[in-house]
Motif scaffolding. Structure first.
Motif, PDB file in Angstrom:
ATOM      1  N   VAL A  73       0.850  -1.203   0.000  1.00  0.00           N
ATOM      2  CA  VAL A  73       0.000   0.000   0.000  1.00  0.00           C
ATOM      3  C   VAL A  73       0.880   1.245   0.000  1.00  0.00           C
ATOM      4  CG1 VAL A  73      -1.913  -1.132   1.187  1.00  0.00           C
ATOM      5  CG2 VAL A  73      -0.164   0.048   2.531  1.00  0.00           C
ATOM      6  N   GLY A  74       0.328   2.331  -0.496  1.00  0.00           N
ATOM      7  CA  GLY A  74       1.041   3.598  -0.512  1.00  0.00           C
ATOM      8  C   GLY A  74       1.112   4.219   0.875  1.00  0.00           C
ATOM      9  N   TRP A  75       1.978   5.212   1.002  1.00  0.00           N
ATOM     10  CA  TRP A  75       2.203   5.811   2.321  1.00  0.00           C
ATOM     11  C   TRP A  75       0.935   6.447   2.887  1.00  0.00           C
ATOM     12  CZ3 TRP A  75       1.341  10.711   4.070  1.00  0.00           C
ATOM     13  CH2 TRP A  75       1.126  11.713   3.107  1.00  0.00           C
ATOM     14  N   ARG A  76       0.143   7.095   2.026  1.00  0.00           N
ATOM     15  CA  ARG A  76      -1.032   7.798   2.534  1.00  0.00           C
ATOM     16  C   ARG A  76      -2.106   6.825   3.019  1.00  0.00           C
ATOM     17  NH1 ARG A  76      -3.670  13.513   1.082  1.00  0.00           N
ATOM     18  NH2 ARG A  76      -5.603  13.194   2.246  1.00  0.00           N
ATOM     19  N   THR A  77      -2.322   5.763   2.274  1.00  0.00           N
ATOM     20  CA  THR A  77      -3.264   4.730   2.727  1.00  0.00           C
ATOM     21  C   THR A  77      -2.787   4.122   4.042  1.00  0.00           C
ATOM     22  OG1 THR A  77      -3.935   4.214   0.473  1.00  0.00           O
ATOM     23  CG2 THR A  77      -4.314   2.515   2.137  1.00  0.00           C
ATOM     24  N   ALA A  78      -1.480   3.862   4.138  1.00  0.00           N
ATOM     25  CA  ALA A  78      -0.914   3.292   5.369  1.00  0.00           C
ATOM     26  C   ALA A  78      -1.067   4.256   6.534  1.00  0.00           C
ATOM     27  CB  ALA A  78       0.556   2.952   5.149  1.00  0.00           C
ATOM     28  N   LYS A 130      11.784  15.783   9.707  1.00  0.00           N
ATOM     29  CA  LYS A 130      10.538  15.917   8.957  1.00  0.00           C
ATOM     30  C   LYS A 130       9.634  14.702   9.162  1.00  0.00           C
ATOM     31  CE  LYS A 130      11.074  19.891   6.796  1.00  0.00           C
ATOM     32  NZ  LYS A 130      10.136  21.029   7.015  1.00  0.00           N
ATOM     33  N   ALA A 131      10.234  13.515   9.119  1.00  0.00           N
ATOM     34  CA  ALA A 131       9.454  12.298   9.371  1.00  0.00           C
ATOM     35  C   ALA A 131       8.935  12.290  10.809  1.00  0.00           C
ATOM     36  CB  ALA A 131      10.304  11.060   9.106  1.00  0.00           C
ATOM     37  N   ASP A 132       9.785  12.719  11.750  1.00  0.00           N
ATOM     38  CA  ASP A 132       9.369  12.792  13.154  1.00  0.00           C
ATOM     39  C   ASP A 132       8.195  13.751  13.320  1.00  0.00           C
ATOM     40  OD1 ASP A 132      11.463  11.112  13.689  1.00  0.00           O
ATOM     41  OD2 ASP A 132      12.787  12.668  14.476  1.00  0.00           O
ATOM     42  N   GLN A 133       8.271  14.907  12.665  1.00  0.00           N
ATOM     43  CA  GLN A 133       7.210  15.915  12.785  1.00  0.00           C
ATOM     44  C   GLN A 133       5.900  15.410  12.200  1.00  0.00           C
ATOM     45  OE1 GLN A 133       9.273  19.043  10.756  1.00  0.00           O
ATOM     46  NE2 GLN A 133      10.189  19.878  12.622  1.00  0.00           N
ATOM     47  N   ALA A 134       5.958  14.735  11.065  1.00  0.00           N
ATOM     48  CA  ALA A 134       4.739  14.198  10.456  1.00  0.00           C
ATOM     49  C   ALA A 134       4.099  13.153  11.364  1.00  0.00           C
ATOM     50  CB  ALA A 134       5.061  13.595   9.093  1.00  0.00           C
ATOM     51  N   ALA A 135       4.908  12.222  11.856  1.00  0.00           N
ATOM     52  CA  ALA A 135       4.387  11.167  12.735  1.00  0.00           C
ATOM     53  C   ALA A 135       3.809  11.759  14.013  1.00  0.00           C
ATOM     54  CB  ALA A 135       5.487  10.162  13.059  1.00  0.00           C
ATOM     55  N   LEU A 213      -5.023  16.980   7.570  1.00  0.00           N
ATOM     56  CA  LEU A 213      -3.645  16.836   8.050  1.00  0.00           C
ATOM     57  C   LEU A 213      -2.779  16.108   7.022  1.00  0.00           C
ATOM     58  CD1 LEU A 213      -1.680  17.314  10.348  1.00  0.00           C
ATOM     59  CD2 LEU A 213      -2.581  15.282  11.483  1.00  0.00           C
ATOM     60  N   LEU A 214      -3.290  15.019   6.472  1.00  0.00           N
ATOM     61  CA  LEU A 214      -2.529  14.283   5.464  1.00  0.00           C
ATOM     62  C   LEU A 214      -2.385  15.087   4.167  1.00  0.00           C
ATOM     63  CD1 LEU A 214      -3.857  10.646   5.988  1.00  0.00           C
ATOM     64  CD2 LEU A 214      -1.763  11.687   6.875  1.00  0.00           C
ATOM     65  N   ASP A 215      -3.402  15.886   3.836  1.00  0.00           N
ATOM     66  CA  ASP A 215      -3.287  16.792   2.683  1.00  0.00           C
ATOM     67  C   ASP A 215      -2.108  17.745   2.893  1.00  0.00           C
ATOM     68  OD1 ASP A 215      -5.439  15.711   1.356  1.00  0.00           O
ATOM     69  OD2 ASP A 215      -6.838  17.318   1.883  1.00  0.00           O
ATOM     70  N   GLY A 216      -1.990  18.257   4.111  1.00  0.00           N
ATOM     71  CA  GLY A 216      -0.901  19.184   4.420  1.00  0.00           C
ATOM     72  C   GLY A 216       0.464  18.523   4.326  1.00  0.00           C
ATOM     73  N   ILE A 217       0.555  17.291   4.819  1.00  0.00           N
ATOM     74  CA  ILE A 217       1.821  16.560   4.714  1.00  0.00           C
ATOM     75  C   ILE A 217       2.158  16.294   3.251  1.00  0.00           C
ATOM     76  CG2 ILE A 217       2.980  14.371   5.247  1.00  0.00           C
ATOM     77  CD1 ILE A 217       1.378  14.335   7.887  1.00  0.00           C
ATOM     78  N   GLU A 218       1.150  15.907   2.480  1.00  0.00           N
ATOM     79  CA  GLU A 218       1.377  15.637   1.062  1.00  0.00           C
ATOM     80  C   GLU A 218       1.818  16.901   0.322  1.00  0.00           C
ATOM     81  OE1 GLU A 218      -0.555  12.625  -2.137  1.00  0.00           O
ATOM     82  OE2 GLU A 218      -1.962  13.793  -0.928  1.00  0.00           O
ATOM     83  N   MET A 223       6.464  20.473  -2.311  1.00  0.00           N
ATOM     84  CA  MET A 223       7.149  21.760  -2.310  1.00  0.00           C
ATOM     85  C   MET A 223       8.630  21.560  -2.613  1.00  0.00           C
ATOM     86  SD  MET A 223       5.467  23.567   1.045  1.00  0.00           S
ATOM     87  CE  MET A 223       6.618  24.941   0.960  1.00  0.00           C
ATOM     88  N   PRO A 224       9.217  22.394  -3.474  1.00  0.00           N
ATOM     89  CA  PRO A 224      10.655  22.278  -3.746  1.00  0.00           C
ATOM     90  C   PRO A 224      11.457  22.636  -2.509  1.00  0.00           C
ATOM     91  CG  PRO A 224       9.763  24.281  -4.720  1.00  0.00           C
ATOM     92  CD  PRO A 224       8.587  23.492  -4.220  1.00  0.00           C
ATOM     93  N   SER A 225      12.527  21.898  -2.298  1.00  0.00           N
ATOM     94  CA  SER A 225      13.370  22.175  -1.133  1.00  0.00           C
ATOM     95  C   SER A 225      14.193  23.424  -1.390  1.00  0.00           C
ATOM     96  CB  SER A 225      14.299  20.987  -0.848  1.00  0.00           C
ATOM     97  OG  SER A 225      15.106  20.736  -1.977  1.00  0.00           O
ATOM     98  N   MET A 226      14.462  24.176  -0.310  1.00  0.00           N
ATOM     99  CA  MET A 226      15.240  25.406  -0.394  1.00  0.00           C
ATOM    100  C   MET A 226      16.411  25.324   0.563  1.00  0.00           C
ATOM    101  SD  MET A 226      12.298  28.346  -0.566  1.00  0.00           S
ATOM    102  CE  MET A 226      11.442  27.710   0.865  1.00  0.00           C
ATOM    103  N   PRO A 227      17.480  26.038   0.296  1.00  0.00           N
ATOM    104  CA  PRO A 227      18.592  26.092   1.246  1.00  0.00           C
ATOM    105  C   PRO A 227      18.107  26.606   2.588  1.00  0.00           C
ATOM    106  CG  PRO A 227      19.210  27.062  -0.863  1.00  0.00           C
ATOM    107  CD  PRO A 227      17.740  26.818  -0.915  1.00  0.00           C
TER     108      PRO A 227
END
Length: 237
Positions: A73-78, A130-135, A213-218, A223-227
């Protein structure tokens, strides 16, 4: 039931059932002993202390959450599946929400859940903080939703213990709350809706909030990463 005929699993199962019916405040070795027809000393021999018994019960609850297979399954479904599983578990065991503020209830069961949750957001493409913040964001959202149910259950038990008629006490409290709400136009307009109840919310509020919330994470993933210097400057503005 003699000490040598009891098992740790029997004790943990009975403890979870007692907590489910009586809440955190209802857990005692004496009451548990009556349920299992055993002396309190038998429990100490098997589980050590009341705090350790609570930690074991909590761990059993955490292990009820199914972990989605990230290879299928994809990350969002999971992520949605995990959040729904956590929410359902906390509704079944509202005492666990209470326990977070008073006891250390971290064990292999929660570690299993947390590790898989991080794996989901790593699969999404997030790493490190970033992963910690999402979780953490999803966990806190689910916990906050479950807190409403836990608060209602705890209040009902307290009123039942302190009053001869808990339902009448609740009716009087709700009437007072409605009286207060009539002084505020938006609350007054919602007095006949599901949102008017104590610690209540409209139907599907959990699903609405989780999707947002998941929409926001997605969106963060797209978003392109910036310095770091550029992103810090934008925040400062």
């Amino acid at each position: 039931m003699a000490r040598d005929t009891l098992t740790r699993d029997q004790i943990i199962k009975a403890t979870v059932e007692l907590l489910d019916s009586e809440g955190l405040e209802g857990l005692s070795m004496r009451v548990l002993g009556k349920r299992l027809d055993a002396a309190a000393t038998a429990f100490y021999w098997h589980v050590g202390s009341k705090d350790n018994l609570l930690a074991l019960a909590a761990d059993a609850a955490w292990k009820e959450i199914a972990l989605p297979d990230l290879s299928t399954v994809g990350w969002r479904t999971a992520a949605a599946t995990m959040a729904a599983g956590l929410h359902s578990m906390l509704l079944r065991h509202p005492w666990l929400v209470q326990a977070f503020g008073s006891y250390m209830v971290y064990g292999p069961g929660k570690a299993r859940h947390d590790d898989h949750s991080l794996a989901i957001y790593e699969k999404a493409g997030l790493a490190g903080a970033k992963a910690d913040q999402a979780a953490a964001s999803v966990f806190i959202f689910v916990l906050g939703n479950a807190l409403c149910h836990a608060a209602s259950a705890s209040l009902a038990r307290r009123l039942s213990q302190n009053s001869g008629n808990a339902q009448e006490t609740m009716r009087a409290a709700r009437a007072k709350a409605r009286e207060i709400a009539t002084g505020f136009p938006r609350l007054r307009a919602r007095l006949e809706t599901a949102a008017a109840g104590y610690a209540a919310a409209p139907d599907n509020s959990f699903e609405f909030g989780l999707k947002a919330l998941l929409d926001g994470i997605e969106a963060q993933l797209e978003m392109p990463s910036m310095p770091s210097g550029v992103s810090e400057a934008l925040v400062a503005e």
